[in-house]
Design a protein around this motif. Sequence first.
Motif, short mmCIF file in Angstrom:
data_model
loop_
_atom_site.label_atom_id
_atom_site.label_comp_id
_atom_site.label_asym_id
_atom_site.label_seq_id
_atom_site.Cartn_x
_atom_site.Cartn_y
_atom_site.Cartn_z
N LEU A 66 0.71 -24.63 40.40
CA LEU A 66 -0.60 -25.37 40.03
C LEU A 66 -0.31 -26.16 38.98
CD1 LEU A 66 -2.96 -22.21 40.09
CD2 LEU A 66 -2.68 -24.33 41.90
N SER A 69 -4.56 -27.87 35.00
CA SER A 69 -5.99 -28.10 35.54
C SER A 69 -6.22 -27.18 36.93
CB SER A 69 -6.61 -29.24 35.30
OG SER A 69 -5.89 -30.29 36.07
N ASN A 70 -4.84 -26.52 37.26
CA ASN A 70 -5.37 -25.81 38.33
C ASN A 70 -5.24 -26.51 39.74
OD1 ASN A 70 -5.01 -23.21 37.33
ND2 ASN A 70 -7.25 -22.97 37.15
N ASP A 75 -4.22 -29.97 47.00
CA ASP A 75 -5.35 -30.58 46.47
C ASP A 75 -5.27 -32.09 46.39
OD1 ASP A 75 -7.02 -28.34 45.93
OD2 ASP A 75 -5.96 -27.66 44.53
N SER A 125 -13.62 -14.21 37.77
CA SER A 125 -13.52 -15.18 36.77
C SER A 125 -13.51 -16.51 37.47
CB SER A 125 -12.37 -15.11 35.84
OG SER A 125 -11.34 -15.32 36.97
N GLU A 126 -13.60 -17.48 36.81
CA GLU A 126 -13.89 -18.74 37.64
C GLU A 126 -13.05 -18.98 38.84
OE1 GLU A 126 -15.20 -22.26 36.87
OE2 GLU A 126 -16.79 -20.79 36.72
N ASP A 127 -11.71 -18.72 38.75
CA ASP A 127 -10.87 -18.82 39.58
C ASP A 127 -10.06 -17.90 40.21
OD1 ASP A 127 -9.25 -18.08 37.58
OD2 ASP A 127 -8.07 -19.70 37.40
N LYS A 128 -10.44 -16.51 40.08
CA LYS A 128 -9.89 -15.45 40.72
C LYS A 128 -10.54 -14.31 40.83
CE LYS A 128 -6.63 -15.00 36.99
NZ LYS A 128 -7.10 -16.21 36.51
N MET A 139 -7.64 -16.13 45.04
CA MET A 139 -7.38 -17.09 43.89
C MET A 139 -7.88 -18.53 44.34
SD MET A 139 -3.69 -15.86 42.22
CE MET A 139 -4.01 -16.49 40.86
N ALA A 140 -8.25 -19.20 43.56
CA ALA A 140 -8.73 -20.41 43.69
C ALA A 140 -7.77 -21.64 44.32
CB ALA A 140 -9.40 -21.30 42.62
N TRP A 141 -6.52 -21.36 44.27
CA TRP A 141 -5.49 -22.21 44.99
C TRP A 141 -5.46 -22.29 46.20
CZ3 TRP A 141 -2.03 -19.97 47.82
CH2 TRP A 141 -1.57 -18.56 47.59
N LYS A 143 -8.24 -22.50 48.02
CA LYS A 143 -9.32 -23.50 48.43
C LYS A 143 -8.73 -24.42 49.33
CE LYS A 143 -13.03 -26.02 46.30
NZ LYS A 143 -13.01 -27.40 45.91
#
Length: 240
Positions: A66, A69-70, A75, A125-128, A139-141, A143
């Motif tokens: 990542l 900024s993830n 992406d 949390s926002e991303d996990k 985890m957000a990755w 997505k």
Amino acid sequence: MDGREEVVCEAARSGDSTKVKNLVSGGTDVTYFDQQGFTPLMHAAKHGHADVVKTLLEAGAPWNALTPSNLSAGDFAMDAGHQEAFDLLLNAGIQAELVLGTIARSENKNNVSDVDYLEDRVTFSEDKIMDSSSKAVMMAWEKPLMEAHAKAVCSGGGHILNIGFGMGLVDTAIQQYSPATHTIIEAHPEVYNRMLRTGWGEKENVKIIFGKWQDVLSQLDSYDGKFFHTSLLKYDSFVL
Ligand SMILES: C[S@@+](CC[C@H](N)C(=O)[O-])C[C@H]1O[C@@H](n2cnc3c(N)ncnc32)[C@H](O)[C@@H]1O
């Protein structure tokens, strides 16, 4: 580091696959992050150089790295509409998940049930989502992977089933295809409560079934598309 890592980033950006191949076979570090926080794979993905993406993946470049900024290479490929590069990254992700699932299954054979996890506390949390021993549940990755799954699962439209809400990545993507019905099974009380708090219970085409999928089979209908996350495979009893 001797400067070759910067050269491989530049070659990946410009799509010079011969140079990338030479550098890689000479042992250049493909896990390098440049000053921007980009790996060579991210540069290749962003510019749609599928042959370079392939070479880097074969050389062991991490598909799930990542940026600060993830953002992942997937992406970048998806946002720029580079389908071929995206498919290569997606396949690398699927293969990794299958391998990890197989390892988890063999390590946990005969002594794991999902009861422990389902009684555990999770934090969001926002991303996990993490369990109480700080292991990532989702985890957000993931997505881009979830979005690609949603596309495949919804390709025939109609009635869609997803098992396990997690961060809602796949379900959010499924909603974009406006299925006739969208059934979600979720067994963790905190994940379920969060679904209700965030309005999933009020969506017209959504039906939430709270419980372990193993226990709610009698409430299911037939579906045109079904999805379950490979992490659910670690439980021996998972058979659909
Ligand atoms: C890895 S997450 C799924 C992530 C999801 N695909 C997404 O896009 O965010 C797995 C989810 O399955 C739920 N789960 C675990 N065991 C389950 C079971 N036996 N039946 C139903 N849901 C389960 C977990 O609470 C968690 O929310």
